[in-house]
Write an enzyme that holds these catalytic residues in place. Structure first.
Site, PDB file in Angstrom:
ATOM      1  N   VAL A   1       0.857  -1.180   0.000  1.00  0.00           N
ATOM      2  CA  VAL A   1       0.000   0.000   0.000  1.00  0.00           C
ATOM      3  C   VAL A   1       0.891   1.228   0.000  1.00  0.00           C
ATOM      4  CG1 VAL A   1      -1.840   1.220   1.184  1.00  0.00           C
ATOM      5  CG2 VAL A   1      -1.722  -1.274   1.336  1.00  0.00           C
ATOM      6  N   CYS A   2       0.650   2.117  -0.970  1.00  0.00           N
ATOM      7  CA  CYS A   2       1.398   3.365  -1.054  1.00  0.00           C
ATOM      8  C   CYS A   2       2.901   3.097  -1.130  1.00  0.00           C
ATOM      9  CB  CYS A   2       1.019   4.263   0.127  1.00  0.00           C
ATOM     10  SG  CYS A   2       1.448   5.998  -0.085  1.00  0.00           S
ATOM     11  N   VAL A   3       3.703   3.699  -0.254  1.00  0.00           N
ATOM     12  CA  VAL A   3       5.150   3.535  -0.329  1.00  0.00           C
ATOM     13  C   VAL A   3       5.625   2.204   0.239  1.00  0.00           C
ATOM     14  CG1 VAL A   3       5.593   6.007  -0.321  1.00  0.00           C
ATOM     15  CG2 VAL A   3       5.507   4.779   1.841  1.00  0.00           C
ATOM     16  N   GLY A   4       4.699   1.341   0.608  1.00  0.00           N
ATOM     17  CA  GLY A   4       5.078  -0.017   1.009  1.00  0.00           C
ATOM     18  C   GLY A   4       5.763  -0.757  -0.121  1.00  0.00           C
TER      19      GLY A   4
ATOM     20  N   ALA B   1      -0.923   2.778  -5.214  1.00  0.00           N
ATOM     21  CA  ALA B   1      -0.347   4.119  -5.295  1.00  0.00           C
ATOM     22  C   ALA B   1      -0.519   4.885  -3.986  1.00  0.00           C
ATOM     23  CB  ALA B   1      -0.958   4.867  -6.468  1.00  0.00           C
TER      24      ALA B   1
END
Length: 331
Positions: A117-120, A170
């Protein structure tokens, strides 16, 4: 309805983004309300220890189990959130803790599918899970991801990207879109649509190509329209003309046209074609069905009609579309 337990493990660590870890469970909980039976999702928060973890928002979250305990069990879905740091110039960088990366790599080996998730995505990349794959992340750290991991094909535009059993999402709120896509994979689009309706969201396709997606809605719709939408999605092989839909809804054709214009901003014919197109796209991405079979199952009847719609709506052919997105979706 299946009651198979789907163990979802969400990785926790200091400074993790709060929405990353609260969004997906909310989607799974809403699905339970929208189904007749228990969908079987069981969400577990895992961390290095059982001590409370402080998120980036300052909210403390208590883990359910340790990473060590989680690694002893088969995991259906591993969700990997992220964390960022901002310097004095307000430059954003993803935080990549080697200890967390090692745990992610270990847990990934026990998981049926993995999603960041996201910057994961930076954690997945550091764990070697994105090598040779196309991936996305938050736009603010996309350059960092590409620079740190040249073997990863970084595309910051899509809402999310699926590469076989590995998904990347994103921005922060994209965790909801990604979670809806996971629900669609497990239970089909109608179930995901019902959850998205509760969230007042647009439903995104697994390939993450938002420009090809059919919007769920631009705002709340009436019960009658909800019923019509479900009827359309479940009866694609039927004619579904304006007359057919008006008869099903027990209203006049003029009233039906006005409903679609006022609530969805389109006509019944365009909407039905869009839903059929989405169904055809999904089959091209995820099955080996012949074009003839896809045309029939999605209500186009003939291959010629299927091809014409793809050329007019997507400026491509079904075969070209499959060649482009089949690899991204299933390999």
């Amino acid at each position: 309805m299946s009651h198979i337990r789907r163990h979802v493990v969400i990785v926790l660590f200091e400074g993790v983004d709060l929405l990353d870890i609260t969004g997906p469970p909310e989607v799974f909980a809403l699905l339970r309300r929208e189904m007749d039976g228990d969908p079987g999702y069981h969400v577990t928060l895992a961390a290095e220890t059982l001590h409370p973890v402080t998120t980036c928002a300052g909210v403390r979250v208590v883990p359910d189990m340790t990473f060590e305990d989680a690694a002893r069990h088969r995991i259906d879905t591993l969700l990997v959130p992220g964390s960022v740091e901002v310097d004095h110039r307000r430059q954003v960088r993803a935080v990549v803790d080697p200890a967390v990366v090692a745990r992610v790599r270990e847990l990934a080996g026990q998981s049926r599918r993995i999603a960041s998730v996201c910057v994961g995505a930076h954690l997945l990349a550091a764990a070697g899970l994105l090598e040779g794959k196309r991936a996305t992340t938050h736009w603010s750290t996309a350059r960092q991801l590409a620079a740190d991991h040249p073997a990863v094909e970084v595309d910051p535009d899509p809402i999310f990207i699926r590469q076989g059993t590995v998904w990347t999402g994103a921005g922060l709120t994209a965790c909801l879109d990604l979670s809806l896509a996971l629900v669609a994979e497990d239970f089909g689009e109608p179930a995901a649509l019902r959850v998205a309706r509760q969230l007042v969201m647009y439903l995104k396709r697994p390939s993450g190509q938002s420009q090809f997606s059919v919007p769920l809605e631009t705002g709340p719709t009436s019960r009658r329209m909800d019923q019509l939408r479900v009827h359309i999605s479940q009866n694609l092989t039927r004619p579904l003309t304006v007359a057919d839909l008006a008869l099903h809804a027990s209203i006049g054709e003029r009233h039906l046209n006005r409903l679609f214009r006022d609530e969805l901003g389109t006509t019944p014919g365009v909407y039905v074609e869009s839903v059929r197109l989405e169904a055809a796209r999904s089959r091209l991405e995820t099955t080996d069905d012949t074009l003839d079979r896809i045309a029939v199952l999605c209500g186009f009847k003939t291959i010629d009609t299927l091809i014409r719609v793809f050329r007019r709506r997507l400026d491509t052919t079904p075969t070209e579309y499959r060649n482009r997105f089949r690899h991204a979706a299933v390999h």
